[in-house]
Write a protein that holds these residues in place. Structure first.
Motif, PDB file in Angstrom:
ATOM      1  N   ASN A   1       0.839  -1.206   0.000  1.00  0.00           N
ATOM      2  CA  ASN A   1       0.000   0.000   0.000  1.00  0.00           C
ATOM      3  C   ASN A   1       0.871   1.253   0.000  1.00  0.00           C
ATOM      4  O   ASN A   1       0.391   2.332  -0.339  1.00  0.00           O
ATOM      5  N   ASP A   2       2.153   1.087   0.349  1.00  0.00           N
ATOM      6  CA  ASP A   2       3.063   2.244   0.340  1.00  0.00           C
ATOM      7  C   ASP A   2       3.911   2.337  -0.923  1.00  0.00           C
ATOM      8  O   ASP A   2       4.519   3.365  -1.164  1.00  0.00           O
ATOM      9  N   VAL A   3       4.002   1.265  -1.705  1.00  0.00           N
ATOM     10  CA  VAL A   3       4.920   1.320  -2.856  1.00  0.00           C
ATOM     11  C   VAL A   3       4.219   1.421  -4.214  1.00  0.00           C
ATOM     12  O   VAL A   3       4.852   1.778  -5.203  1.00  0.00           O
ATOM     13  N   PHE A   4       2.940   1.091  -4.268  1.00  0.00           N
ATOM     14  CA  PHE A   4       2.208   1.309  -5.521  1.00  0.00           C
ATOM     15  C   PHE A   4       1.537   2.676  -5.449  1.00  0.00           C
ATOM     16  O   PHE A   4       1.005   3.054  -4.389  1.00  0.00           O
ATOM     17  N   PRO A   5       1.523   3.430  -6.572  1.00  0.00           N
ATOM     18  CA  PRO A   5       0.837   4.728  -6.547  1.00  0.00           C
ATOM     19  C   PRO A   5      -0.637   4.554  -6.188  1.00  0.00           C
ATOM     20  O   PRO A   5      -1.241   3.535  -6.519  1.00  0.00           O
ATOM     21  N   LYS A   6      -1.169   5.542  -5.505  1.00  0.00           N
ATOM     22  CA  LYS A   6      -2.557   5.459  -5.031  1.00  0.00           C
ATOM     23  C   LYS A   6      -3.537   5.185  -6.185  1.00  0.00           C
ATOM     24  O   LYS A   6      -4.456   4.375  -6.058  1.00  0.00           O
ATOM     25  N   GLY A   7      -3.318   5.857  -7.330  1.00  0.00           N
ATOM     26  CA  GLY A   7      -4.218   5.664  -8.478  1.00  0.00           C
ATOM     27  C   GLY A   7      -4.214   4.219  -8.943  1.00  0.00           C
ATOM     28  O   GLY A   7      -5.258   3.664  -9.308  1.00  0.00           O
ATOM     29  N   VAL A   8      -3.038   3.585  -8.926  1.00  0.00           N
ATOM     30  CA  VAL A   8      -2.920   2.185  -9.341  1.00  0.00           C
ATOM     31  C   VAL A   8      -3.645   1.290  -8.326  1.00  0.00           C
ATOM     32  O   VAL A   8      -4.414   0.398  -8.688  1.00  0.00           O
ATOM     33  N   LEU A   9      -3.425   1.545  -7.046  1.00  0.00           N
ATOM     34  CA  LEU A   9      -4.098   0.757  -6.000  1.00  0.00           C
ATOM     35  C   LEU A   9      -5.610   0.870  -6.160  1.00  0.00           C
ATOM     36  O   LEU A   9      -6.342  -0.120  -6.043  1.00  0.00           O
ATOM     37  N   ASP A  10      -6.081   2.074  -6.454  1.00  0.00           N
ATOM     38  CA  ASP A  10      -7.526   2.267  -6.603  1.00  0.00           C
ATOM     39  C   ASP A  10      -8.078   1.449  -7.771  1.00  0.00           C
ATOM     40  O   ASP A  10      -9.142   0.861  -7.675  1.00  0.00           O
ATOM     41  N   ILE A  11      -7.327   1.420  -8.881  1.00  0.00           N
ATOM     42  CA  ILE A  11      -7.859   0.727 -10.062  1.00  0.00           C
ATOM     43  C   ILE A  11      -7.865  -0.793  -9.870  1.00  0.00           C
ATOM     44  O   ILE A  11      -8.736  -1.476 -10.398  1.00  0.00           O
ATOM     45  N   VAL A  12      -6.909  -1.340  -9.104  1.00  0.00           N
ATOM     46  CA  VAL A  12      -6.940  -2.799  -8.886  1.00  0.00           C
ATOM     47  C   VAL A  12      -7.900  -3.182  -7.761  1.00  0.00           C
ATOM     48  O   VAL A  12      -8.056  -4.362  -7.448  1.00  0.00           O
ATOM     49  N   SER A  13      -8.531  -2.178  -7.170  1.00  0.00           N
ATOM     50  CA  SER A  13      -9.412  -2.470  -6.026  1.00  0.00           C
ATOM     51  C   SER A  13     -10.882  -2.405  -6.401  1.00  0.00           C
ATOM     52  O   SER A  13     -11.287  -1.674  -7.301  1.00  0.00           O
ATOM     53  N   TYR A  14     -11.640  -3.186  -5.668  1.00  0.00           N
ATOM     54  CA  TYR A  14     -13.100  -3.192  -5.822  1.00  0.00           C
ATOM     55  C   TYR A  14     -13.677  -3.257  -4.413  1.00  0.00           C
ATOM     56  O   TYR A  14     -13.229  -4.086  -3.606  1.00  0.00           O
ATOM     57  N   ASN A  15     -14.603  -2.384  -4.132  1.00  0.00           N
ATOM     58  CA  ASN A  15     -15.156  -2.270  -2.775  1.00  0.00           C
ATOM     59  C   ASN A  15     -14.036  -2.209  -1.727  1.00  0.00           C
ATOM     60  O   ASN A  15     -14.082  -2.891  -0.698  1.00  0.00           O
ATOM     61  N   GLY A  16     -13.003  -1.443  -2.042  1.00  0.00           N
ATOM     62  CA  GLY A  16     -11.933  -1.182  -1.073  1.00  0.00           C
ATOM     63  C   GLY A  16     -10.867  -2.249  -0.950  1.00  0.00           C
ATOM     64  O   GLY A  16      -9.932  -2.094  -0.163  1.00  0.00           O
TER      65      GLY A  16
END
Ligand code: GAL
Length: 445
Positions: A151-166
């Motif tokens: 959660n600290d090494v991937f950019p936030k935008g990337v984390l958001d796109i691979v996520s669903y319902n958080g």
């Protein structure tokens, strides 16, 4: 608004009802066993480590069969035993075909038949979420991300796109750029030409090349993604980043004069391609550029990996005409299907894929940059270093042809319309089919 969030919004705004196409193709999967190694710890439920040694077969499913693709994948396989000690035998299960349409057909049959591979290649965004996450076919990976500190090494935008319902549902191994014009330097210099940065410059250079019997633009669209991707780059080059992003949210009218202009540009470009384009793959089209029979090709930066694997260095690169300052992005990811046969070994594969060592080994060969933000730039060549800088400074837009911009059903509608257009060159019909596809997707009224 930060550029990655813009990409996210463009991608998320079109998330809607599930669209799984049930494919009926034969499973022509080829399996190449890859040796595993000794004993040690393994990852278990929800990503935490135990001392249980890993063993058995682990099937990794992808469409990576060409030079740079295969080399990158092998680098990950090679790293696996050091991060996942045990006796795991990696089975390299590939279905050839650039862009992955063939592989997705086989995968769909297997997933619906409850026969998932250990882990499979899937594009970040709609291709993953709308197909496999919303149908409850994937395991959430929140514990793995937490345990690995991702959660600290991937950019936030990337984390958001691979996520669903958080919760994250796949591990991104790279970021690719789709809007690159690659050219043969000697062909340009020996003909006294400058590589084109705008659509007008492209057509001027193309006329000069044609007059010298050199194919201006190499295309290999035996796999239809290549012509869809060419159209996508022309849409970006003509509409700009915001106009292109609006196509996926309903803010840009598919019936507008600007889209007509883009489709006419696309049609004109197709007048400069090799006559055998429909029987060549993207990498065979690149061979025309390598041999100097063609001057340019518009392709994603996996082509750089292809050049590397073929020891070709006489190439230059630019953003495709009209797209300077815009990064047409996509990402290859791997996830954990529910009911997979060797779950612990698959979970450890994800650990390798997301690791710094994994991404630093894979991406320089593949022709992509790390999805992680902490890779060492000195391990990457000049093109990839320039891509890293552009990724930080450009406007990011989602790729249509590679699963980021539109949900799969919409993408198929567009792809079918483009395939027909490449044969009949009827731009008005193409535009009306694109208008209808947007309506059918529920994004346009
Ligand atoms: C893309 C994929 C790339 C590359 C390319 C050509 O869809 O994301 O990794 O493999 O297809 O096959």
């Amino acid at each position: 608004m930060p550029r990655r969030i813009k990409w996210l919004l463009a991608s998320l705004a079109v998330f809607s009802a599930l669209s799984v196409s049930i494919a009926c193709g034969d499973d022509d999967t080829t399996k190449t066993p890859t040796p595993g190694a000794t004993t040690g710890g393994s990852a278990t439920a929800a990503g935490s480590a135990t001392a249980k040694p890993l063993s058995g077969d682990l099937e990794i499913f992808s469409w990576w069969t060409t030079g740079g693709e295969a080399a990158g994948l092998q680098a990950l396989f090679k790293l696996y035993p050091s991060q996942c000690p045990g006796t795991v035998n990696i089975v390299n299960s590939t279905v050839a075909g650039g862009g992955g349409a063939n592989a997705r057909q086989v995968l769909t049959t297997r997933m619906l038949g409850n026969d998932p591979p250990g882990s499979f290649q899937v594009h970040m965004g709609h291709e993953l979420t709308d197909t496999w996450v919303t149908t409850d076919k994937m395991e959430p990976l929140d514990q793995l991300f937490k345990d690995q500190g991702w959660n600290d090494v991937f950019p936030k935008g990337v984390l958001d796109i691979v996520s669903y319902n958080g919760k994250p549902y796949s591990v991104p191994v790279n970021i690719h750029r789709a809007n690159v014009l690659w050219y043969n330097k000697t062909v340009f210099s020996s003909n006294g030409l400058k590589p084109p940065t705008t659509m007008d410059e492209f057509f001027t250079a193309a006329d000069a090349l044609k007059a010298k019997n050199i194919t201006p633009l190499a295309l290999g669209d035996v796999d239809s993604f290549a012509s869809v991707q060419l159209m996508e780059t022309v849409l970006i080059g003509t509409l700009g980043a915001d106009g292109y992003n609006g196509l996926w949210t309903g803010a840009t009218d598919w019936n507008s004069a600007k889209v007509t202009e883009a489709l006419n540009n696309f049609k004109k470009m197709l007048g400069y391609v090799n006559s055998d384009h429909s029987s060549l793959s993207w990498d065979q089209a690149n061979d025309l550029v390598i041999k100097g029979k063609a001057a340019m090709t518009v392709m994603g930066d996996w082509l750089e990996g292809d050049n590397k694997a073929k020891n070709f260095t006489d190439y230059g690169y630019l953003p495709s005409p009209g797209t300077a300052g815009i990064y047409d992005a996509l990402s290859d990811t791997f996830g954990l299907p529910k009911n997979t046969k060797n779950r612990d070994a698959a979970l450890c594969w994800l650990k390798v894929v997301g690791s710094k060592a994994g991404q630093e080994a894979f991406n320089p060969l593949k022709g992509s940059i790390c999805a992680r933000s902490d890779c060492n730039p000195s391990l990457f060549d000049a093109y990839l270093q320039s891509a890293m800088n552009d990724w930080k400074s450009n406007k990011i837009v989602p790729s249509l042809a590679h699963g980021a911009a539109a949900k799969p059903g919409w993408m198929t509608g567009i792809s079918d319309a483009v395939t027909a257009f490449v044969a009949n060159k009827d731009a008005a019909t193409l535009q009306s089919r694109l208008v209808s596809a947007c309506k059918s997707a529920g994004v346009c009224k």
